[in-house]
Design an enzyme around this catalytic site. Structure first.
Site, short mmCIF file in Angstrom:
data_model
loop_
_atom_site.label_atom_id
_atom_site.label_comp_id
_atom_site.label_asym_id
_atom_site.label_seq_id
_atom_site.Cartn_x
_atom_site.Cartn_y
_atom_site.Cartn_z
N SER A 48 0.88 -1.18 0.00
CA SER A 48 0.00 0.00 0.00
C SER A 48 0.91 1.22 0.00
O SER A 48 1.27 1.75 1.03
CB SER A 48 -0.91 -0.01 1.22
OG SER A 48 -0.19 0.12 2.42
N HIS A 162 -3.47 -5.85 2.81
CA HIS A 162 -2.59 -6.88 3.35
C HIS A 162 -3.31 -8.19 3.68
O HIS A 162 -2.69 -9.12 4.20
CB HIS A 162 -1.88 -6.38 4.62
CG HIS A 162 -0.90 -5.26 4.34
ND1 HIS A 162 -0.35 -4.51 5.33
CD2 HIS A 162 -0.39 -4.81 3.18
CE1 HIS A 162 0.47 -3.61 4.79
NE2 HIS A 162 0.46 -3.77 3.49
N GLN A 170 -6.25 -1.27 7.42
CA GLN A 170 -5.16 -2.21 7.13
C GLN A 170 -4.55 -2.84 8.39
O GLN A 170 -4.16 -4.00 8.37
CB GLN A 170 -4.09 -1.45 6.36
CG GLN A 170 -2.88 -2.24 5.95
CD GLN A 170 -1.95 -1.40 5.09
OE1 GLN A 170 -2.19 -1.19 3.92
NE2 GLN A 170 -0.88 -0.90 5.68
N GLU A 171 -4.43 -2.05 9.47
CA GLU A 171 -3.68 -2.56 10.62
C GLU A 171 -4.35 -2.19 11.94
O GLU A 171 -4.72 -1.04 12.16
CB GLU A 171 -2.25 -1.97 10.62
CG GLU A 171 -1.51 -2.31 9.35
CD GLU A 171 -0.15 -1.61 9.23
OE1 GLU A 171 0.39 -1.14 10.24
OE2 GLU A 171 0.35 -1.55 8.09
N GLU A 212 1.63 -9.15 7.21
CA GLU A 212 2.52 -8.76 8.30
C GLU A 212 2.38 -9.67 9.51
O GLU A 212 2.80 -9.33 10.62
CB GLU A 212 2.27 -7.29 8.67
CG GLU A 212 2.56 -6.37 7.48
CD GLU A 212 2.50 -4.88 7.81
OE1 GLU A 212 2.08 -4.53 8.93
OE2 GLU A 212 2.88 -4.08 6.95
N ASP A 249 -3.74 1.68 11.61
CA ASP A 249 -3.31 2.25 10.33
C ASP A 249 -4.44 1.97 9.35
O ASP A 249 -4.62 0.83 8.91
CB ASP A 249 -2.00 1.62 9.84
CG ASP A 249 -1.58 2.19 8.47
OD1 ASP A 249 -2.22 3.15 8.00
OD2 ASP A 249 -0.59 1.68 7.90
N GLU A 290 -3.06 6.20 11.89
CA GLU A 290 -2.19 6.46 10.74
C GLU A 290 -3.04 6.52 9.46
O GLU A 290 -3.98 5.75 9.30
CB GLU A 290 -1.16 5.33 10.66
CG GLU A 290 -0.18 5.43 9.49
CD GLU A 290 0.79 4.24 9.49
OE1 GLU A 290 1.04 3.64 10.56
OE2 GLU A 290 1.27 3.90 8.40
N ASP A 317 1.77 8.56 6.72
CA ASP A 317 2.66 7.60 6.05
C ASP A 317 2.66 7.92 4.55
O ASP A 317 3.56 8.60 4.05
CB ASP A 317 2.16 6.18 6.35
CG ASP A 317 2.83 5.10 5.53
OD1 ASP A 317 3.86 5.39 4.87
OD2 ASP A 317 2.35 3.94 5.52
N LYS A 342 10.04 5.37 6.85
CA LYS A 342 10.42 4.12 6.16
C LYS A 342 11.55 4.46 5.20
O LYS A 342 11.31 5.13 4.18
CB LYS A 342 9.23 3.61 5.34
CG LYS A 342 8.00 3.18 6.12
CD LYS A 342 6.83 3.05 5.15
CE LYS A 342 5.68 2.23 5.71
NZ LYS A 342 4.48 2.30 4.83
N HIS A 370 8.70 -0.90 9.34
CA HIS A 370 9.03 -1.92 8.32
C HIS A 370 8.14 -1.71 7.09
O HIS A 370 7.36 -0.76 7.04
CB HIS A 370 8.77 -3.31 8.92
CG HIS A 370 7.30 -3.56 9.18
ND1 HIS A 370 6.74 -4.81 9.22
CD2 HIS A 370 6.26 -2.69 9.38
CE1 HIS A 370 5.45 -4.71 9.44
NE2 HIS A 370 5.13 -3.45 9.56
N ARG A 371 8.19 -2.62 6.13
CA ARG A 371 7.26 -2.68 5.01
C ARG A 371 6.52 -4.01 5.05
O ARG A 371 6.96 -4.95 5.71
CB ARG A 371 7.97 -2.54 3.65
CG ARG A 371 8.77 -1.28 3.46
CD ARG A 371 7.99 0.01 3.73
NE ARG A 371 6.76 0.19 2.98
CZ ARG A 371 6.62 1.04 1.95
NH1 ARG A 371 7.64 1.76 1.54
NH2 ARG A 371 5.44 1.18 1.34
N SER A 372 5.44 -4.12 4.29
CA SER A 372 4.70 -5.39 4.30
C SER A 372 5.52 -6.51 3.65
O SER A 372 5.42 -7.67 4.05
CB SER A 372 3.35 -5.23 3.61
OG SER A 372 3.49 -4.60 2.36
N LYS A 393 7.07 0.10 14.42
CA LYS A 393 6.15 -0.99 14.09
C LYS A 393 6.86 -1.92 13.12
O LYS A 393 7.49 -1.46 12.16
CB LYS A 393 4.81 -0.48 13.54
CG LYS A 393 4.83 0.23 12.21
CD LYS A 393 3.40 0.43 11.67
CE LYS A 393 3.40 0.92 10.24
NZ LYS A 393 2.06 1.01 9.66
P1 PGA Z 1 3.20 -1.21 3.10
O1 PGA Z 1 2.33 -1.12 4.43
O2 PGA Z 1 4.57 -1.62 3.48
O3 PGA Z 1 2.45 -2.22 2.28
O4 PGA Z 1 3.18 0.17 2.50
C1 PGA Z 1 2.80 -0.58 5.63
C2 PGA Z 1 2.06 0.66 6.01
O5 PGA Z 1 1.16 1.12 5.29
O6 PGA Z 1 2.37 1.25 7.05
ZN ZN Z 2 0.78 2.93 6.69
#
Ligand code: PGA
Ligand code: ZN
Length: 427
Positions: A48, A162, A170-171, A212, A249, A290, A317, A342, A370-372, A393
Site C-alpha cells: 500500500s 494486506h 489495514q492494521e 505482516e 493504520d 495512521e 505515512d 520508512k 518496516h514494510r509489508s 512498528k
Molecule cells: P506497506 O504497508 O509496506 O504495504 O506500504 C505498511 C504501512 O502502510 O504502514
Molecule cells: Zn501505513
C-alpha cells in the site's frame, strides 16, 4: 565514545537477488571494507504505497511477474561498485549523495530506491564499524539524539491491502506502553497474540494471517475486531489503556475512489469516516491513527487534527513518504502531528535522517516502520533506538522477518542495559 573519522574505504560492493517475505524478488547488497569486514543491507517493499514514494527498479517481463531485480544486480556491478570503490568516504552523506547524482532523477527512477536503500544501509553499518561504535550509537551521533528503546507496535489484525478479508482498515496494533522494558513488551505482545488467536478461532473457526503476520478474520466490522483485541489483552492478564494502548493504520488510500471511502460495503464521505474515528477513539484506548484519509484529501486531515489532534497521534505515512519537504509542508498546514519513517520510501539513510531531523524541528513525533514485504534485515530496529523515536512498528510478534526486528531490540537491550524504555505517553 570519542572516535576519529579517517574515512571509509570499500573493497567491493556486490548485490544479489533474494526473495522477500511475500516470495517476491528483492535486492541484498554486500559491502566489504578495506580491513576485510563485510556488511549487508537489503530492500523491503510496500504493497500500500504512497503516490510520491521513490521508485523501485524492477525487471518487468514475465519472470516473477515482472518483479525481478536482476537489472539492479547488474547495475550495482557495472555502476555502483566502480563509483564507491577506490575513494575514501568521510561521511555517509557523501556516499548517498553520489548515489543520488548517479541516479539523477531526484526520486531514484533510474537506479531504483531498492538499490539505493540496500547500498546505503550496508554503508551505514560499515561506517559504524569503521568508527568502532555500535550502529545505534553511530545513528544517534549523526542525529544528535538520545538513544532509547522504542515501544513496539504489534500489528495483530490485518485488513486492507494486506489481507483477503472485508476489513477496510489495514492494521490493528497493540502497543505495550506500560511495559517495564523491551523484553517485557515483547512478552506482552506475544501473549496478547496467543490469546487473540484463541479468541478468534473460537469465534471464526479457520483463521488466516495477513502479510505482516497479523490474523485476518473473515469480518468487515472494526468494532468486533477491537472488542476481541480488548478481550485478548485482558485474557493475557493486562489492562487495556493502562499497560497496553491501541493504534490503527487505516491506509485510507486503499479504500478511496477519489471522492468517497468504502466501508462496510458502502461509500461514505470524509465527514462520515471522521465521525467513525471520533467514535472509535472515544470507545477504545486508541492513541494513534495512521493515514486516516487519502493522501490527497488534505481538508479531511485538517479536520481530524481539529477533532482529535490534541489527544491522538495523527500519523502520516503515504502522505509524507519520509520526505522532509512533505513533512514540513504538513506541519505548516496542521494536517498531522507525526510522521511514519520508512527508509525505502525516500531511498537513502541520509534522506531518512533529514526526514527525522525535520520532524523533530516541526514538533512531530515519529514512528520507525518496516514494510509489508520484508527481509531479515534489522536495520530499522537500530534506527528506532538510535534516533530515539520511542516508537516502532514491525508487524505481528510472529513470522521470522517480523520477529527479527523485535529480537534485535531485545538483544540491544541485553548488550546495552542502560538504554531506557520510551516513556513518551506520560507527556
Ligand atoms: P506497506 O504497508 O509496506 O504495504 O506500504 C505498511 C504501512 O502502510 O504502514
Ligand atoms: Zn501505513
Amino acid at each position: 565514545m570519542m572516535t576519529t573519522n579517517d574515512g571509509l574505504r570499500l573493497r567491493s560492493v556486490t548485490a544479489e537477488q533474494i526473495l522477500d517475505s511475500r516470495g517476491h524478488p528483492t535486492l541484498q547488497v554486500q559491502v566489504v571494507t578495506d580491513d576485510g569486514a563485510s556488511f549487508s543491507g537489503s530492500a523491503p517493499a510496500g504493497a500500500s504505497t504512497g503516490d510520491h514514494e521513490a521508485r523501485e527498479l524492477r525487471d518487468g517481463g514475465s519472470d516473477f511477474g515482472g518483479r525481478g531485480v536482476t537489472n539492479a544486480v547488474t547495475l550495482v556491478a557495472d555502476q555502483v561498485e566502480p563509483l564507491l570503490t577506490g575513494t575514501k568516504w568521510v561521511t555517509l552523506d557523501d556516499i548517498d549523495g553520489a548515489l543520488y547524482r548517479l541516479d539523477g532523477t531526484g526520486r531514484f527512477a533510474k537506479i531504483g530506491a531498492n538499490t539505493a536503500v540496500a547500498v546505503s544501509i550496508a554503508c551505514a553499518r560499515a561506517f559504524a564499524h569503521q568508527q568502532r561504535i555500535p550502529l545505534h550509537e553511530w545513528i544517534s551521533d549523526q542525529l544528535g539524539t538520545t538513544p532509547v528503546m522504542p515501544v513496539p507496535h504489534f500489528n495483530v489484525v490485518n485488513g486492507g491491502a494486506h489481507a483477503a478479508n472485508g476489513l477496510a482498515f489495514q492494521e490493528f496494533l497493540v502497543a505495550p506502553t506500560g511495559a517495564r522494558d523491551i523484553s517485557d513488551a515483547v512478552q506482552m505482545g506475544a501473549e496478547i497474540y496467543a490469546a487473540l488467536e484463541a479468541e478468534l478461532r473460537s469465534r471464526f473457526g479457520s483463521l488466516g494471517v495477513g502479510d505482516e503476520g497479523g490474523f485476518a478474520p473473515d469480518t468487515d466490522d472494526e468494532n468486533q475486531v477491537l472488542d476481541t483485541i480488548m478481550r485478548s489483552i485482558e485474557r493475557a492478564g493486562l489492562t487495556p489503556g493502562l499497560n497496553v494502548r491501541l493504534a490503527l493504520d487505516a491506509a485510507a488510500n486503499s479504500f478511496y475512489d477519489g471522492k468517497y471511502y468504502r466501508l462496510h460495503g458502502r461509500w461514505r464521505s470524509a465527514d462520515d469516516l471522521l465521525a467513525r474515528y471520533v467514535d472509535l477513539a472515544a470507545n477504545y484506548p486508541i492513541w494513534s491513527i495512521e493515514d486516516p484519509f487519502d493522501e490527497s484529501d488534505r481538508n479531511a486531515w485538517h479536520d481530524i487534527m481539529d477533532r482529535l489532534g490534541d489527544r491522538v497521534q495523527i500519523l502520516g505515512d503515504d502522505i509524507f513518504v519520509t520526505d522532509a519537504a512533505r513533512i514540513r509542508a504538513g506541519a505548516k498546514e496542521e494536517i498531522a502531528n507525526a510522521a511514519l519513517i520508512k527508509p525505502n520510501q525516500i531511498g537513502t539513510v541520509t534522506q531518512t535522517f533529514e526526514a527525522l531531523r525535520t520532524a523533530r524541528e516541526v514538533g512531530f513525533r515519529t514512528m520507525i516502520s518496516h514494510r509489508s514485504g520484508e527481509t531479515l534485515d534489522t536495520f530499522i530496529a537500530d534506527l528506532a533506538v538510535g534516533a530515539g523515536t520511542g516508537q516502532i512498528k514491525a508487524g505481528a510478534p510472529a513470522r521470522g522477518e517480523r520477529v527479527a526486528k523485535y529480537n534485535r531490540l531485545t538483544r540491544l537491550h541485553k548488550l546495552y542495559p542502560q538504554l531506557g524504555y520510551a516513556q513518551w505517553w506520560t507527556d
